[in-house]
Design a protein around this motif. Structure first.
Motif, PDB file in Angstrom:
ATOM      1  N   GLY A 161      -3.538   0.295  -9.639  1.00 27.40           N
ATOM      2  CA  GLY A 161      -4.476   0.837 -10.607  1.00 27.40           C
ATOM      3  C   GLY A 161      -4.291   2.216 -10.928  1.00 27.40           C
ATOM      4  N   ILE A 162      -2.716   2.736 -10.935  1.00 29.87           N
ATOM      5  CA  ILE A 162      -2.683   3.873 -11.295  1.00 29.87           C
ATOM      6  C   ILE A 162      -2.647   4.316 -12.822  1.00 29.87           C
ATOM      7  N   ILE A 163      -2.241   3.345 -13.682  1.00 32.05           N
ATOM      8  CA  ILE A 163      -2.411   3.375 -15.142  1.00 32.05           C
ATOM      9  C   ILE A 163      -3.934   3.410 -15.424  1.00 32.05           C
ATOM     10  N   PRO A 164      -4.318   4.179 -16.291  1.00 34.92           N
ATOM     11  CA  PRO A 164      -5.666   4.318 -16.891  1.00 34.92           C
ATOM     12  C   PRO A 164      -5.888   2.999 -17.358  1.00 34.92           C
ATOM     13  N   VAL A 165      -7.210   2.680 -17.464  1.00 32.48           N
ATOM     14  CA  VAL A 165      -7.662   1.289 -18.257  1.00 32.48           C
ATOM     15  C   VAL A 165      -7.619   1.777 -19.627  1.00 32.48           C
ATOM     16  N   LYS A 166      -7.104   0.798 -20.530  1.00 30.74           N
ATOM     17  CA  LYS A 166      -7.132   1.074 -22.096  1.00 30.74           C
ATOM     18  C   LYS A 166      -8.306   0.540 -22.627  1.00 30.74           C
ATOM     19  N   LEU A 192       8.148  -0.498 -12.452  1.00 29.43           N
ATOM     20  CA  LEU A 192       7.296   0.610 -12.335  1.00 29.43           C
ATOM     21  C   LEU A 192       5.894   0.204 -13.107  1.00 29.43           C
ATOM     22  N   GLU A 193       5.666  -0.145 -14.206  1.00 36.17           N
ATOM     23  CA  GLU A 193       4.598  -0.495 -14.884  1.00 36.17           C
ATOM     24  C   GLU A 193       3.846  -1.688 -14.100  1.00 36.17           C
ATOM     25  N   TYR A 194       4.397  -2.605 -13.735  1.00 33.11           N
ATOM     26  CA  TYR A 194       3.781  -3.597 -12.901  1.00 33.11           C
ATOM     27  C   TYR A 194       3.120  -3.069 -11.628  1.00 33.11           C
ATOM     28  N   CYS A 195       4.053  -2.152 -10.995  1.00 36.47           N
ATOM     29  CA  CYS A 195       3.576  -1.562  -9.587  1.00 36.47           C
ATOM     30  C   CYS A 195       2.256  -0.642 -10.071  1.00 36.47           C
ATOM     31  N   THR A 223       0.839  -1.043   0.014  1.00 33.94           N
ATOM     32  CA  THR A 223      -0.033  -0.143  -0.088  1.00 33.94           C
ATOM     33  C   THR A 223       1.045   1.166   0.123  1.00 33.94           C
ATOM     34  N   GLU A 224       2.026   1.153   0.752  1.00 31.15           N
ATOM     35  CA  GLU A 224       2.944   2.462   0.862  1.00 31.15           C
ATOM     36  C   GLU A 224       3.497   2.700  -0.616  1.00 31.15           C
ATOM     37  N   GLN A 225       3.859   1.655  -1.440  1.00 31.15           N
ATOM     38  CA  GLN A 225       4.393   1.962  -2.571  1.00 31.15           C
ATOM     39  C   GLN A 225       3.364   2.419  -3.706  1.00 31.15           C
ATOM     40  N   CYS A 226       1.974   1.932  -3.507  1.00 30.60           N
ATOM     41  CA  CYS A 226       0.976   2.738  -4.027  1.00 30.60           C
ATOM     42  C   CYS A 226       0.807   4.020  -3.901  1.00 30.60           C
TER      43      CYS A 226
END
Length: 91
Positions: free
Chosen positions: A32-37, A24-27, A7-10
């Motif tokens: 859920g930081i990357i918008p859904v395509k 980075l992309e995996y995290c 949670t801290e990393q998020c």
């Protein structure tokens, strides 16, 4: 699973993984930081990229059964959580 994401990393937008683009992309995917395509199918993809695609497809279609096809446990959980959240919020 590429890494254990906390949670801290998020909460820090995955800054701990800034030096490794794959992690980075995996995290960001797990958090859920990357918008859904908006994708229509995931044929031709494999590995973690297919898992990301399946997550986006499941969320786009609001179809939790697609999440079951995801191999990575963290991405699968994120997929299921996102669909549940969208259903609760009425999106």
């Amino acid at each position: 699973m590429l890494a254990h994401i906390t949670t801290e990393q998020c909460n820090s937008n995955c800054s701990a993984f800034a030096s490794n683009l794959q992690l980075l992309e995996y995290c960001q995917q797990v958090c859920g930081i990357i918008p859904v395509k908006n994708v229509t199918n995931c044929d031709g993809q494999s590995g973690i990229e297919k898992d990301y695609c399946l997550k986006d497809l499941a969320v786009t279609k609001s179809d939790a059964s697609i999440c079951s096809q995801i191999n990575d446990i963290n991405v699968k959980q994120t997929c299921q959580n996102r669909i549940e959240q969208d259903m609760i919020e009425g999106n």
